[in-house]
Scaffold this motif. Sequence first.
Motif, mmCIF file in Angstrom:
data_model
loop_
_atom_site.group_PDB
_atom_site.id
_atom_site.type_symbol
_atom_site.label_atom_id
_atom_site.label_comp_id
_atom_site.label_asym_id
_atom_site.label_seq_id
_atom_site.Cartn_x
_atom_site.Cartn_y
_atom_site.Cartn_z
ATOM 1 N N ASP A 99 0.659 -1.298 0.234
ATOM 2 C CA ASP A 99 0.126 0.256 -0.451
ATOM 3 C C ASP A 99 0.591 0.969 -0.538
ATOM 4 O O ASP A 99 0.336 2.025 -1.017
ATOM 5 C CB ASP A 99 -1.162 0.168 1.719
ATOM 6 C CG ASP A 99 -2.416 -1.030 1.169
ATOM 7 O OD1 ASP A 99 -2.521 -1.517 -0.471
ATOM 8 O OD2 ASP A 99 -2.582 -1.305 2.277
ATOM 9 N N GLU A 100 1.932 0.968 0.581
ATOM 10 C CA GLU A 100 2.296 2.900 0.584
ATOM 11 C C GLU A 100 3.571 3.206 -0.514
ATOM 12 O O GLU A 100 3.726 4.147 -0.658
ATOM 13 C CB GLU A 100 3.766 2.249 2.213
ATOM 14 C CG GLU A 100 4.545 1.350 1.558
ATOM 15 C CD GLU A 100 4.719 0.066 2.912
ATOM 16 O OE1 GLU A 100 5.785 -1.057 2.568
ATOM 17 O OE2 GLU A 100 3.390 -0.692 2.989
ATOM 18 N N VAL A 101 3.835 2.319 -1.595
ATOM 19 C CA VAL A 101 4.302 2.496 -2.743
ATOM 20 C C VAL A 101 2.965 2.552 -3.631
ATOM 21 O O VAL A 101 3.506 3.638 -4.046
ATOM 22 C CB VAL A 101 5.078 0.704 -2.794
ATOM 23 C CG1 VAL A 101 5.292 0.614 -4.624
ATOM 24 C CG2 VAL A 101 6.221 -0.023 -2.062
ATOM 25 N N VAL A 102 2.349 1.515 -3.324
ATOM 26 C CA VAL A 102 0.548 1.565 -4.562
ATOM 27 C C VAL A 102 0.182 3.525 -4.325
ATOM 28 O O VAL A 102 -0.314 3.918 -5.428
ATOM 29 C CB VAL A 102 -0.482 1.293 -4.385
ATOM 30 C CG1 VAL A 102 -1.328 1.391 -4.269
ATOM 31 C CG2 VAL A 102 0.182 -0.660 -4.383
ATOM 32 N N ASN A 103 0.447 3.878 -3.513
ATOM 33 C CA ASN A 103 0.029 5.116 -2.220
ATOM 34 C C ASN A 103 0.352 6.783 -3.400
ATOM 35 O O ASN A 103 -0.649 7.309 -3.821
ATOM 36 C CB ASN A 103 -0.487 5.172 -1.549
ATOM 37 C CG ASN A 103 -1.238 4.849 -0.917
ATOM 38 O OD1 ASN A 103 -2.346 4.381 -1.313
ATOM 39 N ND2 ASN A 103 -1.217 4.219 1.243
ATOM 40 N N GLU A 104 1.515 5.615 -3.964
ATOM 41 C CA GLU A 104 2.235 6.914 -3.941
ATOM 42 C C GLU A 104 2.313 6.866 -5.685
ATOM 43 O O GLU A 104 2.420 7.493 -6.956
ATOM 44 C CB GLU A 104 3.672 6.357 -4.282
ATOM 45 C CG GLU A 104 4.339 7.381 -2.557
ATOM 46 C CD GLU A 104 5.535 7.173 -2.416
ATOM 47 O OE1 GLU A 104 6.151 7.959 -3.075
ATOM 48 O OE2 GLU A 104 5.738 6.479 -1.143
ATOM 49 N N LYS A 155 -2.727 -0.634 -8.930
ATOM 50 C CA LYS A 155 -3.228 -0.216 -6.839
ATOM 51 C C LYS A 155 -3.313 -2.432 -6.938
ATOM 52 O O LYS A 155 -2.654 -3.160 -6.310
ATOM 53 C CB LYS A 155 -5.001 -0.434 -7.414
ATOM 54 C CG LYS A 155 -5.147 -0.854 -6.045
ATOM 55 C CD LYS A 155 -6.166 0.158 -5.138
ATOM 56 C CE LYS A 155 -6.550 0.329 -4.113
ATOM 57 N NZ LYS A 155 -5.642 0.258 -3.016
ATOM 58 N N LYS A 156 -3.504 -3.312 -8.247
ATOM 59 C CA LYS A 156 -3.208 -4.485 -7.963
ATOM 60 C C LYS A 156 -2.565 -4.869 -9.261
ATOM 61 O O LYS A 156 -2.937 -6.133 -9.599
ATOM 62 C CB LYS A 156 -5.545 -4.911 -8.524
ATOM 63 C CG LYS A 156 -6.236 -4.137 -7.694
ATOM 64 C CD LYS A 156 -7.977 -5.085 -7.329
ATOM 65 C CE LYS A 156 -8.168 -4.728 -5.688
ATOM 66 N NZ LYS A 156 -8.655 -5.624 -4.824
ATOM 67 N N GLU A 157 -2.160 -4.661 -10.003
ATOM 68 C CA GLU A 157 -0.977 -5.202 -10.822
ATOM 69 C C GLU A 157 0.322 -6.164 -9.793
ATOM 70 O O GLU A 157 0.750 -5.686 -9.298
ATOM 71 C CB GLU A 157 0.242 -4.262 -11.907
ATOM 72 C CG GLU A 157 -0.422 -3.224 -12.877
ATOM 73 C CD GLU A 157 -1.917 -4.392 -13.855
ATOM 74 O OE1 GLU A 157 -0.518 -4.632 -14.138
ATOM 75 O OE2 GLU A 157 -2.197 -4.170 -14.111
ATOM 76 N N LYS A 158 0.462 -7.048 -10.535
ATOM 77 C CA LYS A 158 0.810 -8.336 -10.188
ATOM 78 C C LYS A 158 2.299 -7.937 -11.643
ATOM 79 O O LYS A 158 3.133 -8.686 -10.545
ATOM 80 C CB LYS A 158 0.812 -9.194 -10.130
ATOM 81 C CG LYS A 158 -0.318 -9.572 -8.977
ATOM 82 C CD LYS A 158 -0.264 -11.172 -8.712
ATOM 83 C CE LYS A 158 -1.076 -11.034 -7.516
ATOM 84 N NZ LYS A 158 -1.346 -12.163 -7.167
ATOM 85 N N LYS A 159 1.805 -7.630 -12.821
ATOM 86 C CA LYS A 159 3.090 -6.953 -13.944
ATOM 87 C C LYS A 159 3.415 -5.750 -13.831
ATOM 88 O O LYS A 159 2.838 -4.939 -14.229
ATOM 89 C CB LYS A 159 2.766 -8.522 -14.810
ATOM 90 C CG LYS A 159 2.449 -9.259 -14.939
ATOM 91 C CD LYS A 159 2.301 -9.838 -16.733
ATOM 92 C CE LYS A 159 3.386 -11.675 -17.080
ATOM 93 N NZ LYS A 159 2.790 -11.631 -17.681
ATOM 94 N N ILE A 160 4.978 -5.738 -13.720
ATOM 95 C CA ILE A 160 5.081 -4.360 -13.675
ATOM 96 C C ILE A 160 6.238 -4.086 -14.662
ATOM 97 O O ILE A 160 7.286 -5.117 -14.658
ATOM 98 C CB ILE A 160 4.812 -3.565 -12.112
ATOM 99 C CG1 ILE A 160 5.969 -4.265 -11.498
ATOM 100 C CG2 ILE A 160 4.051 -3.002 -12.555
ATOM 101 C CD1 ILE A 160 6.585 -3.567 -10.642
#
Length: 171
Positions: A116-121, A127-132
Amino acid sequence: MDLVKIRTGVELKLYELTQEIVKEQGYELYDMEYISGSSTLRVFIMDPETKTAVIEDCIKVDRAFNPYCETEAWIPDDFVLEVSSPGVYRSLKTQKHFLDAKDDYVLLTLKANLKDEVVNELPKKYKKEKKIRVLLKNIELDKISVNLDGVDFKLGFDEIKKASLDPDLRG
């Protein structure tokens, strides 16, 4: 740290033999896969200077296996050898692989969603990505530093399911 499985039995013996043969021929062993059900050994080599391999390199290593296949009783009779370059979309499995890919873009498949601390930025699409796709900035003993959409963060190797170079996004 490595994303490589533990080798045992015939696979371990093949790995040790492969390392020896590849080194004797003047190349680096990038990776090796043994598929026991089909007795297939996939060997990925590269020239230490060019960081790739051409067909002549692969043929040279393939031929260097011949004497061992004829004399080593532990090598399966139906043994199939495939020698190739790791390719431009090469998998990253060891710390050395990641070090060699520093400052390049990589495609990561994560075991779980980003914290969450990463997704919030980041933009909501992550938010729900597992492939980046990230820029690999630094490699530490147990984690990597990356940049995704202008946001820097760290990921532990234990959070990564799969990683590969993504040359389509090279700068």
